[in-house]
Design a protein around this motif. Structure first.
Motif, PDB file in Angstrom:
ATOM      1  N   UNK A  21      -9.097  13.375  -2.018  1.00 23.75           N
ATOM      2  CA  UNK A  21     -10.201  13.024  -1.130  1.00 23.75           C
ATOM      3  C   UNK A  21     -10.829  11.687  -1.525  1.00 23.75           C
ATOM      4  N   UNK A  22     -10.728  11.323  -2.807  1.00 25.07           N
ATOM      5  CA  UNK A  22     -11.392  10.117  -3.302  1.00 25.07           C
ATOM      6  C   UNK A  22     -10.562   8.844  -3.175  1.00 25.07           C
ATOM      7  N   UNK A  23      -9.317   8.928  -2.713  1.00 30.02           N
ATOM      8  CA  UNK A  23      -8.467   7.748  -2.584  1.00 30.02           C
ATOM      9  C   UNK A  23      -8.856   6.983  -1.326  1.00 30.02           C
ATOM     10  N   UNK A  24      -9.000   5.663  -1.478  1.00 25.71           N
ATOM     11  CA  UNK A  24      -9.380   4.827  -0.338  1.00 25.71           C
ATOM     12  C   UNK A  24      -8.179   4.020   0.162  1.00 25.71           C
ATOM     13  N   UNK A  25      -8.272   3.526   1.376  1.00 25.47           N
ATOM     14  CA  UNK A  25      -7.216   2.670   1.921  1.00 25.47           C
ATOM     15  C   UNK A  25      -7.057   1.424   1.058  1.00 25.47           C
ATOM     16  N   UNK A  26      -8.152   0.885   0.585  1.00 22.55           N
ATOM     17  CA  UNK A  26      -8.098  -0.321  -0.263  1.00 22.55           C
ATOM     18  C   UNK A  26      -7.293  -0.052  -1.545  1.00 22.55           C
ATOM     19  N   UNK A  27      -7.506   1.104  -2.169  1.00 23.82           N
ATOM     20  CA  UNK A  27      -6.757   1.448  -3.378  1.00 23.82           C
ATOM     21  C   UNK A  27      -5.260   1.549  -3.088  1.00 23.82           C
ATOM     22  N   UNK A  28      -4.913   2.126  -1.957  1.00 27.39           N
ATOM     23  CA  UNK A  28      -3.496   2.238  -1.596  1.00 27.39           C
ATOM     24  C   UNK A  28      -2.891   0.868  -1.370  1.00 27.39           C
ATOM     25  N   UNK A  29      -3.590   0.004  -0.626  1.00 28.31           N
ATOM     26  CA  UNK A  29      -3.095  -1.365  -0.387  1.00 28.31           C
ATOM     27  C   UNK A  29      -2.963  -2.140  -1.693  1.00 28.31           C
ATOM     28  N   UNK A  30      -3.922  -1.975  -2.597  1.00 27.82           N
ATOM     29  CA  UNK A  30      -3.850  -2.644  -3.904  1.00 27.82           C
ATOM     30  C   UNK A  30      -2.648  -2.163  -4.707  1.00 27.82           C
ATOM     31  N   UNK A  31      -2.367  -0.861  -4.646  1.00 26.59           N
ATOM     32  CA  UNK A  31      -1.222  -0.310  -5.368  1.00 26.59           C
ATOM     33  C   UNK A  31       0.063  -0.959  -4.880  1.00 26.59           C
ATOM     34  N   UNK A  32       0.264  -1.029  -3.568  1.00 25.96           N
ATOM     35  CA  UNK A  32       1.468  -1.650  -3.024  1.00 25.96           C
ATOM     36  C   UNK A  32       1.549  -3.125  -3.401  1.00 25.96           C
ATOM     37  N   UNK A  33       0.425  -3.804  -3.394  1.00 31.80           N
ATOM     38  CA  UNK A  33       0.397  -5.217  -3.780  1.00 31.80           C
ATOM     39  C   UNK A  33       0.786  -5.393  -5.248  1.00 31.80           C
TER      40      UNK A  33
END
Length: 135
Positions: A21-33
């Motif tokens: 629940x605490x994962x944000x779209x920004x964190x996901x995009x940063x991970x891929x980057x």
């Protein structure tokens, strides 16, 4: 329910762990980057263009505690979640496939330190069995 607030209905919620629940779209995009930067730095980015070397893993958590009671939500809401569920009360099944469509055998992840023999004896030989602190 109904007449007084027609936009509200009762639904059974899906379990959702606090961590997910605490994962944000920004964190996901940063991970891929970060992954892309790593592959470029190691001169490995070309492997992403080879479908037999690109994998996707999907996990499904099977909760060992029952779902909660019905909750109130807006009519037409696609996903209704109950957060704060105890992550230790589930087992996880991992399904992996590559971009060519070849699937690896499933892997079941338990919270046990050692998976009991009566459980492992009933799992197909080609499947993987693992353990983690939170299943």
């Amino acid at each position: 329910m109904g007449l007084r607030h027609p936009e509200i209905t009762q639904r059974v919620s899906q379990n959702l762990t606090t961590a997910r629940d605490n994962v944000t779209e920004r964190q996901i995009r940063n991970w891929f980057s970060e992954i892309k930067d790593y592959l470029v730095a190691k001169n490995l980015f070309e492997i992403t263009k080879c479908p037999n070397r690109v994998f996707n893993v999907d996990e499904s958590a099977f909760y060992l505690q029952p779902k909660g009671d019905k909750v109130l939500t807006r009519k037409g809401e696609k996903n209704v979640y109950r957060t704060g569920n105890d992550e230790k009360e589930c087992i996880t099944v991992l399904v992996t496939a590559n971009a060519e469509g070849i699937m690896a055998p499933p892997m079941i992840v338990f919270t046990y330190t050692r998976v009991p023999g009566y459980i492992s004896a009933n799992i197909p030989e080609s499947w993987g069995i693992g353990n983690s602190e939170n299943g």
